[in-house]
Design a protein around this motif. Structure first.
Motif, PDB file in Angstrom:
ATOM      1  N   ARG A  16       0.812  -1.225   0.000  1.00 51.15           N
ATOM      2  CA  ARG A  16       0.000   0.000   0.000  1.00 51.15           C
ATOM      3  C   ARG A  16       0.840   1.267   0.000  1.00 51.15           C
ATOM      4  O   ARG A  16       0.307   2.357  -0.218  1.00 51.15           O
ATOM      5  N   GLY A  17       2.124   1.132   0.310  1.00 51.10           N
ATOM      6  CA  GLY A  17       2.979   2.312   0.312  1.00 51.10           C
ATOM      7  C   GLY A  17       4.083   2.214   1.335  1.00 51.10           C
ATOM      8  O   GLY A  17       4.344   1.157   1.913  1.00 51.10           O
ATOM      9  N   VAL A  18       4.729   3.350   1.560  1.00 50.76           N
ATOM     10  CA  VAL A  18       5.834   3.444   2.501  1.00 50.76           C
ATOM     11  C   VAL A  18       5.414   4.349   3.645  1.00 50.76           C
ATOM     12  O   VAL A  18       4.874   5.442   3.426  1.00 50.76           O
ATOM     13  N   MET A  19       5.649   3.894   4.861  1.00 48.75           N
ATOM     14  CA  MET A  19       5.351   4.687   6.045  1.00 48.75           C
ATOM     15  C   MET A  19       6.664   5.106   6.678  1.00 48.75           C
ATOM     16  O   MET A  19       7.501   4.265   7.007  1.00 48.75           O
ATOM     17  N   LEU A  20       6.832   6.419   6.863  1.00 48.79           N
ATOM     18  CA  LEU A  20       8.082   6.962   7.377  1.00 48.79           C
ATOM     19  C   LEU A  20       7.816   7.861   8.570  1.00 48.79           C
ATOM     20  O   LEU A  20       6.751   8.494   8.658  1.00 48.79           O
ATOM     21  N   PRO A  21       8.770   7.950   9.503  1.00 49.03           N
ATOM     22  CA  PRO A  21       8.623   8.939  10.575  1.00 49.03           C
ATOM     23  C   PRO A  21       8.797  10.334   9.998  1.00 49.03           C
ATOM     24  O   PRO A  21       9.499  10.534   9.011  1.00 49.03           O
ATOM     25  N   GLY A  22       8.155  11.308  10.598  1.00 50.34           N
ATOM     26  CA  GLY A  22       8.268  12.660  10.068  1.00 50.34           C
ATOM     27  C   GLY A  22       7.665  13.693  10.984  1.00 50.34           C
ATOM     28  O   GLY A  22       7.097  13.385  12.039  1.00 50.34           O
ATOM     29  N   LEU A  23       7.804  14.955  10.564  1.00 50.97           N
ATOM     30  CA  LEU A  23       7.231  16.059  11.318  1.00 50.97           C
ATOM     31  C   LEU A  23       5.709  15.995  11.290  1.00 50.97           C
ATOM     32  O   LEU A  23       5.115  15.581  10.297  1.00 50.97           O
ATOM     33  N   PHE A  65      22.971  22.009   5.895  1.00 49.76           N
ATOM     34  CA  PHE A  65      22.401  20.971   6.760  1.00 49.76           C
ATOM     35  C   PHE A  65      21.913  21.566   8.075  1.00 49.76           C
ATOM     36  O   PHE A  65      20.776  21.312   8.513  1.00 49.76           O
ATOM     37  N   VAL A  66      22.755  22.386   8.714  1.00 54.08           N
ATOM     38  CA  VAL A  66      22.375  22.970  10.003  1.00 54.08           C
ATOM     39  C   VAL A  66      21.201  23.929   9.817  1.00 54.08           C
ATOM     40  O   VAL A  66      20.239  23.922  10.602  1.00 54.08           O
ATOM     41  N   GLY A  67      21.263  24.756   8.764  1.00 58.26           N
ATOM     42  CA  GLY A  67      20.183  25.707   8.524  1.00 58.26           C
ATOM     43  C   GLY A  67      18.863  25.015   8.253  1.00 58.26           C
ATOM     44  O   GLY A  67      17.811  25.410   8.782  1.00 58.26           O
ATOM     45  N   THR A  68      18.887  23.977   7.422  1.00 62.36           N
ATOM     46  CA  THR A  68      17.658  23.238   7.120  1.00 62.36           C
ATOM     47  C   THR A  68      17.122  22.547   8.364  1.00 62.36           C
ATOM     48  O   THR A  68      15.905  22.525   8.598  1.00 62.36           O
ATOM     49  N   LEU A  69      18.011  21.991   9.173  1.00 68.10           N
ATOM     50  CA  LEU A  69      17.582  21.316  10.400  1.00 68.10           C
ATOM     51  C   LEU A  69      16.925  22.289  11.362  1.00 68.10           C
ATOM     52  O   LEU A  69      15.857  21.999  11.928  1.00 68.10           O
ATOM     53  N   VAL A  70      17.528  23.457  11.533  1.00 70.96           N
ATOM     54  CA  VAL A  70      16.969  24.460  12.455  1.00 70.96           C
ATOM     55  C   VAL A  70      15.613  24.944  11.963  1.00 70.96           C
ATOM     56  O   VAL A  70      14.648  25.056  12.735  1.00 70.96           O
ATOM     57  N   LEU A  71      15.520  25.241  10.656  1.00 77.99           N
ATOM     58  CA  LEU A  71      14.252  25.697  10.088  1.00 77.99           C
ATOM     59  C   LEU A  71      13.169  24.622  10.222  1.00 77.99           C
ATOM     60  O   LEU A  71      12.012  24.926  10.528  1.00 77.99           O
ATOM     61  N   THR A  72      13.555  23.370   9.998  1.00 77.05           N
ATOM     62  CA  THR A  72      12.590  22.273  10.093  1.00 77.05           C
ATOM     63  C   THR A  72      12.062  22.115  11.514  1.00 77.05           C
ATOM     64  O   THR A  72      10.852  21.972  11.736  1.00 77.05           O
ATOM     65  N   LEU A  73      12.969  22.143  12.482  1.00 79.95           N
ATOM     66  CA  LEU A  73      12.542  22.010  13.881  1.00 79.95           C
ATOM     67  C   LEU A  73      11.679  23.185  14.314  1.00 79.95           C
ATOM     68  O   LEU A  73      10.678  23.006  15.017  1.00 79.95           O
ATOM     69  N   ALA A  74      12.065  24.388  13.866  1.00 79.09           N
ATOM     70  CA  ALA A  74      11.279  25.564  14.238  1.00 79.09           C
ATOM     71  C   ALA A  74       9.887  25.510  13.612  1.00 79.09           C
ATOM     72  O   ALA A  74       8.882  25.794  14.274  1.00 79.09           O
ATOM     73  N   ALA A  75       9.829  25.144  12.333  1.00 79.94           N
ATOM     74  CA  ALA A  75       8.538  25.058  11.658  1.00 79.94           C
ATOM     75  C   ALA A  75       7.671  23.969  12.281  1.00 79.94           C
ATOM     76  O   ALA A  75       6.451  24.143  12.460  1.00 79.94           O
ATOM     77  N   HIS A  79       7.748  22.934  15.352  1.00 83.12           N
ATOM     78  CA  HIS A  79       7.284  23.376  16.669  1.00 83.12           C
ATOM     79  C   HIS A  79       6.124  24.351  16.546  1.00 83.12           C
ATOM     80  O   HIS A  79       5.169  24.312  17.340  1.00 83.12           O
ATOM     81  N   VAL A  80       6.167  25.219  15.521  1.00 81.31           N
ATOM     82  CA  VAL A  80       5.131  26.236  15.364  1.00 81.31           C
ATOM     83  C   VAL A  80       3.877  25.670  14.711  1.00 81.31           C
ATOM     84  O   VAL A  80       2.751  25.984  15.117  1.00 81.31           O
ATOM     85  N   LEU A  81       4.045  24.807  13.704  1.00 80.01           N
ATOM     86  CA  LEU A  81       2.926  24.366  12.877  1.00 80.01           C
ATOM     87  C   LEU A  81       2.265  23.072  13.341  1.00 80.01           C
ATOM     88  O   LEU A  81       1.223  22.702  12.805  1.00 80.01           O
ATOM     89  N   ARG A  82       2.851  22.372  14.303  1.00 76.10           N
ATOM     90  CA  ARG A  82       2.241  21.116  14.744  1.00 76.10           C
ATOM     91  C   ARG A  82       0.911  21.398  15.443  1.00 76.10           C
ATOM     92  O   ARG A  82       0.707  22.471  16.030  1.00 76.10           O
ATOM     93  N   PRO A  83      -0.015  20.435  15.386  1.00 73.74           N
ATOM     94  CA  PRO A  83      -1.287  20.606  16.104  1.00 73.74           C
ATOM     95  C   PRO A  83      -1.058  20.739  17.600  1.00 73.74           C
ATOM     96  O   PRO A  83      -0.137  20.140  18.170  1.00 73.74           O
ATOM     97  N   ALA A  84      -1.882  21.534  18.256  1.00 68.57           N
ATOM     98  CA  ALA A  84      -1.721  21.795  19.693  1.00 68.57           C
ATOM     99  C   ALA A  84      -1.818  20.507  20.495  1.00 68.57           C
ATOM    100  O   ALA A  84      -2.717  19.692  20.287  1.00 68.57           O
ATOM    101  N   GLY A  85      -0.844  20.324  21.395  1.00 62.74           N
ATOM    102  CA  GLY A  85      -0.861  19.179  22.280  1.00 62.74           C
ATOM    103  C   GLY A  85      -0.324  17.898  21.685  1.00 62.74           C
ATOM    104  O   GLY A  85      -0.332  16.865  22.363  1.00 62.74           O
ATOM    105  N   GLU A  86       0.138  17.926  20.435  1.00 63.01           N
ATOM    106  CA  GLU A  86       0.655  16.717  19.798  1.00 63.01           C
ATOM    107  C   GLU A  86       2.168  16.776  19.692  1.00 63.01           C
ATOM    108  O   GLU A  86       2.786  17.841  19.792  1.00 63.01           O
ATOM    109  N   ALA A  87       2.786  15.610  19.466  1.00 65.67           N
ATOM    110  CA  ALA A  87       4.237  15.503  19.441  1.00 65.67           C
ATOM    111  C   ALA A  87       4.811  16.178  18.190  1.00 65.67           C
ATOM    112  O   ALA A  87       4.131  16.332  17.170  1.00 65.67           O
ATOM    113  N   LEU A  88       6.078  16.577  18.278  1.00 66.04           N
ATOM    114  CA  LEU A  88       6.748  17.215  17.138  1.00 66.04           C
ATOM    115  C   LEU A  88       6.960  16.214  16.018  1.00 66.04           C
ATOM    116  O   LEU A  88       6.706  16.513  14.849  1.00 66.04           O
TER     117      LEU A  88
END
Length: 378
Positions: free
Chosen positions: A162-169, A205-215, A217-226
């Motif tokens: 059915r597809g590939v399941m991957l961990p992600g933001l 790499f560092v810039g993309t990682l920082v931007l990804t973590l920041a985004a 943290h801001v865009l995740r649904p309230a009360g859910e894991a990053l």
């Protein structure tokens, strides 16, 4: 005897007559084709024009990066197909370039086993038609069974029919696409600033990682894991990123095929680096990695970039084979739209103009990048 000026004048007149004749014939051919198309459309009681773009489609498809429904207009559906094509195309450009440099470097290596392995890879995947590779891979993947029979990679990633399941933001697909664009813009900025290869990769790499973590943290649904990790719940997986099997097969097949060609481009560029420069690096005590990154690659890029740009354009055009395995790229959406609306000429025109704009933009970027990497004469 006619003078030289008279001969030049007659030659110019002949060229003007020939060019004028070609222009007239071209105009007549276009006028005839348009008139014939209008006559056939009128005879079939079909209307021409682009007003159909505001009508609802009434049909669904497999994949979209943005919200969709069967009530979407043709304009919105075509936009989704365009985004899907750009998404697959740019991912394949990135993957083929990275793996192409790896395989190309292996082809340039002195170690016989490494060189042989890279040569076998290139000869296999370069000489089998891309569409055949895509269909063969897709046929294998869809017979892998359901989620309960999925292959597991450390209990964090899973592959099934059915597809590939991957961990992600834990963010929406649209936000993920925006992050990819920002990461690409960072690459362009580093190129403009002419940052050294390894330093540039580290900054990216560092810039993309920082931007990804920041985004995240801001865009995740309230009360859910990053981050979310897929887990089997009943008959399907919950959490993580779900990659449809058609998308996965298309990306893998294009990557395998395109890598073989880019590897040959890289090998050719590395082989053109003067042997004296390599020996000078060895005399200075540089390691093989330093010689590769500081001497061979910077020198080879000046001959690699032009043919590499051609391959990037081919990667974008290669996304159209997705129709053979049911992936909803722009070509697939256009073909379905033609069968549903009957607006053949308009939709084919839109398809051609869209690919012309995309590939011309890649060509402009390639020329700009090539000019930035050329040695300046003082």
């Amino acid at each position: 005897m006619p003078t030289a000026d008279v001969l030049r004048k007659k030659s110019k007149q002949r060229r003007l007559i020939i060019q004028g004749t070609l222009v007239v014939l071209t105009v007549l051919a276009i006028w005839g084709a348009v008139s014939n198309a209008q006559y056939n459309l009128t005879r079939l009681n079909m209307t021409s024009g682009f007003s159909f773009l505001d009508r609802g489609t009434g049909w669904d498809y497999s994949f979209s990066l943005i919200e969709r429904s069967i009530n979407d207009t043709y304009a919105h559906t075509l936009l989704i197909g365009l985004l899907n094509t750009l998404f697959v195309g740019f991912i394949c450009i990135i993957t083929t370039t990275i793996f192409g440099f790896i395989i190309g470097t292996m082809r340039d290596a002195r170690h016989p086993a490494v060189n042989l392995a890279a040569t076998v890879y290139v000869q296999i995947f370069r000489n089998i038609p891309l569409i055949l590779q895509a269909i063969f891979l897709y046929a294998i993947l869809i017979h892998m069974g359901g989620p309960r029979q999925a292959m597991s990679l450390g209990d964090v990633a899973f592959l099934s029919g059915r597809g590939v399941m991957l961990p992600g933001l834990n963010i929406s697909p649209t936000a993920a696409v925006v992050l990819l664009l920002v990461s690409f813009a960072l690459v362009i900025g580093l190129i403009v600033a002419k940052v050294a290869l390894w330093r540039g990769l580290a900054i990216w790499f560092v810039g993309t990682l920082v931007l990804t973590l920041a985004a995240g943290h801001v865009l995740r649904p309230a009360g859910e894991a990053l981050f979310t990790i897929p887990s089997l719940q009943g008959l399907r997986f919950q959490g993580g990123i779900s990659v449809p099997i058609e998308l996965f097969a298309l990306i893998v097949s294009i990557t395998l095929y395109g890598t073989a060609y880019i590897a040959e481009i890289v090998r050719g560029g590395l082989s053109q680096v003067p042997r004296g420069l390599v020996e000078a690096g060895q005399a200075l005590g540089l390691s093989r990695a330093s010689i590769w990154s500081r001497i061979k690659v910077p020198m080879a890029l000046r001959s690699i970039i032009p043919p590499l740009g051609n391959q990037w354009i081919f990667m974008m055009k290669a996304t159209t084979i997705g129709i053979a395995i049911g992936f909803s790229d722009l070509f697939y959406i256009t073909v379905n739209s033609i069968s549903q609306s009957g607006q053949t000429l308009e939709l084919i025109l839109l398809l051609m103009l869209t690919f012309l704009a995309i590939n011309y933009s890649i060509a402009i970027f390639t020329n700009w990048l090539n000019a930035r990497l050329q040695l300046k004469e003082h």
